[in-house]
Design an enzyme around this catalytic site. Structure first.
Site, short mmCIF file in Angstrom:
data_model
loop_
_atom_site.label_atom_id
_atom_site.label_comp_id
_atom_site.label_asym_id
_atom_site.label_seq_id
_atom_site.Cartn_x
_atom_site.Cartn_y
_atom_site.Cartn_z
N GLU A 122 -10.37 -2.39 4.61
CA GLU A 122 -9.01 -1.92 4.90
C GLU A 122 -8.82 -0.54 4.26
O GLU A 122 -9.53 -0.17 3.32
CB GLU A 122 -7.96 -2.87 4.27
CG GLU A 122 -8.02 -4.30 4.78
CD GLU A 122 -6.93 -5.19 4.17
OE1 GLU A 122 -6.37 -6.00 4.92
OE2 GLU A 122 -6.64 -5.09 2.97
N ASP B 229 0.77 -1.26 0.00
CA ASP B 229 0.00 0.00 0.00
C ASP B 229 0.80 1.31 0.00
O ASP B 229 1.78 1.44 0.73
CB ASP B 229 -0.86 0.09 1.28
CG ASP B 229 -1.58 -1.17 1.61
OD1 ASP B 229 -1.59 -2.10 0.81
OD2 ASP B 229 -2.12 -1.24 2.73
#
Ligand code: FRU
Length: 497
Positions: free
Chosen positions: A204, A22
């Site tokens: 998430e 990420d």
């Protein structure tokens, strides 16, 4: 070919070595865009997480910097955000430059192994040298786990109307909102989403920010909410919600709710390779700029590169458009990309039937290019573009105006058998009507295609691994009425990595 020449992207941020996932903690300050990222410096698979760091003056050319945050006794450094604390609300500043405060999840692998539930807690660190070095706050964690297994990825924004910091946090099947005056003490304010949107996996990496509409005077709050698995074409993906925020609760816009009732979930990108998309803090432009991880948890650890694993998407400008069905987010590549355009080809009024070659061989380098195509006189038929090479690999994409969807088909694009989950089906983005005209803009790098349909109303991002570079683009359709009214192709004069 070597791995470098064949697969290292020309202009998508990619770490020199090892594992990345990420994007984290992005902020803009003093003409510099900062990008942090989930990073494991000792291997090409996921491992104890650090925050890697890269900087750019224009979001296109990146410099990788030393690692910003290392794991410590409270755990690995999971995803999170950073804010430029302009008013020094945290008191971390020295009075000369604003402190940058990073808010992230401490993930404790020891507690996790013991089967305890409270192994994810939120912590902060600050920098008073524009993100070069970081000091972890002495009283971490600042937000303790209340007994929720997945409790992570804090994204913080300044809420000007209510003079407070707001944190969106992913918690199992919902987003939790917290507020703070000083980034150190956080109070729970509300929950959102356990009963709406896509829930095929754990939520998430949220993002929450206000945004002004392009074509009305309204401002709406946007919640980006990634989930894994449960994406529209399998694995991980990012959905979004549009509504209003009164300083405590996020309430969905009525028209958006109607769209959600029809579609069940609304996606930022229908491709399989844009995950955990979040926006830059303090970027000061009219619209937010986002970036995502250009991979998918289904196969990210198996993709056929050994030196590094995975890249980011191209940064995108998000636009809030008011349509007859209510608000919708469009994503477009950032304008700065145009500074790298060279070797332009323009064609007009191209008629096509069977297979028509649009770009051949050496005219435009298809491993770093932008191709912008306007189709007119479309009928109910399929319009298939094919990128190919001389050894028979091909990547197909286009518009099926009969079944009404956009697609990318990477089943024969080269290496696919490294994972059971890669290139086994056609990726589709459903459309609600038949189009008479359409614009398809694609950004090509060595291993990625980013397809923007009608100014980013729909986007599909996918990666692929040909055995040789693609060097030809063709179009085919069985109808003769349709044509390409204009085609603009530009080579990109960049070699980033
Ligand atoms: C999303 C994610 C986050 C987490 C990080 C760990 O891809 O699972 O929820 O913070 O990756 O690397």
């Amino acid at each position: 070919y070597t791995e470098e020449t064949l697969y290292r992207p020309n202009f998508h941020f990619t770490p020199k070595e090892n594992w990345m996932n990420d994007p984290n903690g992005m902020f803009f300050l003093n003409d510099t865009y900062h990008l942090f990222f989930q990073y494991y410096p000792e291997g090409n698979k996921w491992g104890p997480m650090h925050w890697g760091h890269a900087t750019s003056k224009d979001l296109i050319t990146w410099t990788e910097n030393p690692i910003a945050l290392y794991p410590d006794e409270l755990g690995y450094i999971f995803s999170g955000s950073a804010v430029v604390d302009l008013k020094n609300t945290s008191g971390f500043g020295d009075g000369t430059t604003p402190p940058i405060v990073a808010i992230f999840t401490h993930h404790d692998p020891i507690k996790e192994r013991k089967g305890l539930i409270d192994f994810e807690n939120q912590s902060i660190a600050y920098s008073i040298d524009e993100g070069k070095t970081w000091i972890k706050y002495a009283n971490n964690p600042v937000l303790k786990n209340p007994g929720i297994k997945n409790f992570r990825d804090p994204k913080v924004v300044w809420d000007e109307d209510h003079q407070q910091w707001v944190m969106a946090l992913a918690a199992d099947d919902r987003t939790k909102f917290y507020s703070s005056k000083n980034l150190k003490e956080w109070a729970f304010i509300s929950d959102f989403g356990n009963d709406i949107g896509a829930h095929g996996g754990v939520w998430e990496c949220p993002d929450f920010f206000p945004m002004q509409s392009e074509n009305s005077n309204e401002t709406k709050w946007i919640l980006l909410q990634s989930l894994n698995p449960g994406g529209p074409n399998g694995g991980s993906a990012t959905q979004y919600f549009i509504g209003d925020f009164d300083g405590k609760t996020f309430k969905l816009d009525e028209d958006f709710k109607k769209q959600l009732d029809l579609k069940k979930a609304i996606w930022l990108d229908h491709g399989m390779d844009n995950y955990a998309s979040v926006t830059w803090n303090n970027a000061n432009g009219k619209n937010p700029i986002s970036i995502g991880w250009m991979s998918n948890w289904l196969y990210a650890q198996d993709v056929p590169t050994e030196t590094w694993r995975s890249s980011m998407t191209l940064p995108r400008e998000l636009k809030l458009n008011k349509t007859e069905n209510g608000f919708l987010i469009c994503s477009e590549p950032v304008d700065q990309l145009e500074n790298y355009y060279s070797d332009k080809i323009t064609k007009e009024d191209i008629e096509f039937k069977e297979k028509t070659v649009l770009i051949d061989g050496k005219t435009i380098d298809l491993t770093k290019s932008v191709i912008d195509i306007k189709l007119t006189n479309l009928t109910a038929d399929a319009y298939t573009f094919t990128l190919s090479n001389t050894i028979g690999n091909n990547l197909k994409f286009g518009l099926d105006n009969i079944e009404k969807y956009l697609f990318i088909d990477r089943q024969s694009s080269g290496l696919t058998n490294f994972s059971e989950a890669f290139g086994k089906h056609v990726t589709k983005a459903p459309l609600t009507k038949e189009y008479q005209e359409a614009r398809i803009k694609i950004i090509l790098d060595k291993t990625s295609i980013e397809l923007f349909f009608n100014n980013g109303q729909e986007v599909l991002t996918e990666i692929f691994f040909p055995n040789e570079p693609f060097d030809k683009l063709t179009i085919e359709s069985s109808r003769k009425e349709a044509k390409i009214s204009t085609l603009n192709a530009n080579k990109l004069n960049i070699n980033n990595n």
